[in-house]
Design an enzyme around this catalytic site. Structure first.
Site, mmCIF file in Angstrom:
data_model
loop_
_atom_site.group_PDB
_atom_site.id
_atom_site.type_symbol
_atom_site.label_atom_id
_atom_site.label_comp_id
_atom_site.label_asym_id
_atom_site.label_seq_id
_atom_site.Cartn_x
_atom_site.Cartn_y
_atom_site.Cartn_z
ATOM 1 N N CYS A 41 -5.847 -2.645 5.584
ATOM 2 C CA CYS A 41 -5.063 -2.116 4.328
ATOM 3 C C CYS A 41 -5.372 -2.885 2.986
ATOM 4 O O CYS A 41 -5.278 -2.450 1.925
ATOM 5 C CB CYS A 41 -3.527 -1.814 4.667
ATOM 6 S SG CYS A 41 -2.553 -3.063 4.692
ATOM 7 N N CYS A 85 3.430 -3.745 7.573
ATOM 8 C CA CYS A 85 4.046 -4.544 6.500
ATOM 9 C C CYS A 85 4.997 -5.586 6.789
ATOM 10 O O CYS A 85 5.036 -6.799 6.355
ATOM 11 C CB CYS A 85 4.447 -3.814 5.357
ATOM 12 S SG CYS A 85 2.961 -2.879 4.709
#
Length: 167
Positions: free
Chosen positions: A34, A108
């Site tokens: 990402c 994350c």
């Protein structure tokens, strides 16, 4: 993508954001898929029991809403904690504090724990290498491997960040 109100609130007003002058440890982590990159800076002091604690902590994040929110949360969870306690903060603690994350953004929370781990590893490597266990070394090597790939993919941004750190 649907984020909780808590995630959006923290994203709009993150705590502990920014660079730190003369940190005792710096940790970086990133995701090669990402492109999120996090840096965590820590200051270490001693509490009344003479235990090492994270007395101050800051972060910088290049990434999405979830990356910024998880960076902010891990800093608030780690601040004032002993190093040993800070090392136990896991993705589940972060996700819970955010009232959940979309499944595609759980990574994350892992990045933020890796960045904190790397800051602590950096501190130990400069101050007390005897605290670095085999498990810690293995985790560090895995994170570094990802960082090498990130540097290749985002060379200009990483080079600029390193210049800023060295000022």
């Amino acid at each position: 993508m649907k984020y909780s109100n808590r995630v959006l609130k923290i994203f709009q007003n993150p705590e502990n954001y920014g660079k730190m002058k003369n940190p005792d440890g710096i940790g970086k982590a990133g995701n090669i898929v990402c492109g999120d990159v996090m840096a965590i800076y820590i200051k270490i002091s001693k509490n009344k029991k003479k235990e090492a604690i994270i007395s101050d902590i800051k972060f910088e994040t290049f990434g999405c809403v979830a990356a910024i929110a998880t960076s902010s949360i891990i800093t608030t969870l780690a601040k004032g904690k002993t190093i040993n306690k800070a090392l136990t903060i896991g993705k589940q603690n972060i996700v819970k504090q955010l009232n959940g994350l979309p499944s595609t953004k759980i990574h994350c929370s892992l990045l933020s724990t890796d960045a904190l781990f790397e800051a602590i590893f950096d501190y130990y490597s400069k101050n007390d290498k005897s605290k670095i266990t085999k498990e810690m070394l293995k985790r560090h090597e895995s994170i570094v491997k990802d960082q090498i790939e990130i540097k290749k993919r985002y060379k200009n941004w990483v080079d600029n960040e390193e210049k800023q750190l060295n000022k």
